[in-house]
Design an enzyme around this catalytic site. Structure first.
Site, PDB file in Angstrom:
ATOM      1  N   LYS A 117      20.431  19.003  76.541  1.00  0.00           N
ATOM      2  CA  LYS A 117      19.525  19.973  77.161  1.00  0.00           C
ATOM      3  C   LYS A 117      20.234  21.307  77.389  1.00  0.00           C
ATOM      4  CE  LYS A 117      15.808  21.642  79.062  1.00  0.00           C
ATOM      5  NZ  LYS A 117      15.135  21.066  80.224  1.00  0.00           N
TER       6      LYS A 117
ATOM      7  N   LYS B  33      19.072  28.075  87.186  1.00  0.00           N
ATOM      8  CA  LYS B  33      19.827  26.857  87.519  1.00  0.00           C
ATOM      9  C   LYS B  33      20.390  26.209  86.264  1.00  0.00           C
ATOM     10  CE  LYS B  33      17.611  23.182  87.588  1.00  0.00           C
ATOM     11  NZ  LYS B  33      17.216  22.090  86.651  1.00  0.00           N
TER      12      LYS B  33
ATOM     13  N   THR C 239      16.471  18.424  84.585  1.00  0.00           N
ATOM     14  CA  THR C 239      17.632  19.040  83.938  1.00  0.00           C
ATOM     15  C   THR C 239      18.710  19.166  84.994  1.00  0.00           C
ATOM     16  OG1 THR C 239      16.256  20.258  82.381  1.00  0.00           O
ATOM     17  CG2 THR C 239      18.492  21.059  82.726  1.00  0.00           C
TER      18      THR C 239
END
Length: 286
Positions: free
Chosen positions: A171, A239, A96
């Site tokens: 995502k 993150k 990701t």
């Protein structure tokens, strides 16, 4: 069957490699700490001493690492993958990461005859183990069709979302949905505890109704056992949320639910829980 190189043997990567081997693919692997790959080597994966050596010898290169900075270093640095991979190789980054970085890697890869897909996943350690991941793909249709047999060994929902970077944007949509949902399911079970209810009975009542969600069914049972082992690390979720917040800022949109979730998880990280699973959000309340 194409020869596959895989970089990253973490919580999810290890299971994904096993599923690829079980599907008959020839797996070549590298990770910074070789001992973490010992089981996979014993099961038939071929070890390489460095990423560049691996990248030069495979037909398909897959990466599943921690942060966008890791992806950038692996692909774009001097002596990185785009310099060491052979023309005609397919690269699939399942980390990701940043949509902009994914688009940049794909553009530079194309100039060297290398197709690049960004293909982040959702489903956590359970989905990786069971081969039921959701795989969100950005890139060309030709590259996607080449990769599809590989994806089918790893997941069930496999969808080409659009051009390079689209997988990463999708995502972010996924993580935005999860972020607020985690607050909801955690507050719900905390309320149940404080009301003197049996949380397991409550879970049986609500999981199949309108309140049901993947997080409620798969993560809250771990909470009830005080099991905070990571299916997905808090540090990695932070993150992801920060990438999404950065993208939202570029679009000039406000996402207060996401911002609140990021603040709450950051508080847990500051308390030393960054390597716990995301279900440790209950500790914010307790």
């Amino acid at each position: 069957m194409e020869k596959i190189g895989f970089i990253g043997t973490g919580v999810m990567g290890k299971s994904m490699i096993r599923n690829l081997m079980n599907a008959g693919f020839d797996l070549h692997i590298y990770t910074r700490t070789k001992s973490k790959a010992d089981e996979l080597i014993h099961e038939g994966a071929t070890w390489h001493e460095n990423p560049a050596e691996l990248a030069s010898q495979v037909d398909v290169l897959m990466t599943m690492v921690g942060y966008p900075s890791d992806v950038e270093e692996l692909y774009l640095s001097e002596g990185g993958f785009l310099e060491t991979m052979r023309s005609g190789t397919l690269a699939i980054d399942m980390t990701t990461s940043s949509p902009g970085l994914a688009a940049q890697i794909a553009l530079e890869g194309a100039s060297s005859g290398i197709d690049v897909l960004d293909a982040p996943v959702s489903g956590g350690d359970i989905g990786a183990k069971n081969g039921t991941l959701s795989i969100m793909v950005g890139g060309s249709e030709a590259a996607f069709l080449r990769a599809k047999p590989i994806f089918e060994a790893l997941g069930e929902s496999i969808i080409l979302q659009g051009e390079a970077g689209s997988g990463q944007h999708t995502k972010m949509v996924n993580q935005i949905a999860i972020a607020s949902n985690m607050i909801g399911v955690t507050e719900a079970i905390f309320y149940a505890e404080k009301a003197g209810l049996d949380p397991e009975r409550v879970l049986k009542s609500i999981a199949g109704g309108a309140a049901g969600s993947w997080s409620l069914s798969n993560l809250i049972p771990r909470v009830l056992k005080d099991d905070f082992t990571p299916g997905f690390f808090i540090k990695h979720f932070i993150k992801d949320m920060r990438i999404a917040l950065d993208e939202a800022k570029k679009m000039q949109i406000d996402l207060p639910g996401l911002a609140l979730a990021e603040q709450m998880y950051q508080t847990l990280a500051e308390r030393g829980l960054s390597e716990s699973g995301t279900q440790a959000l209950i500790q914010y309340y307790r």
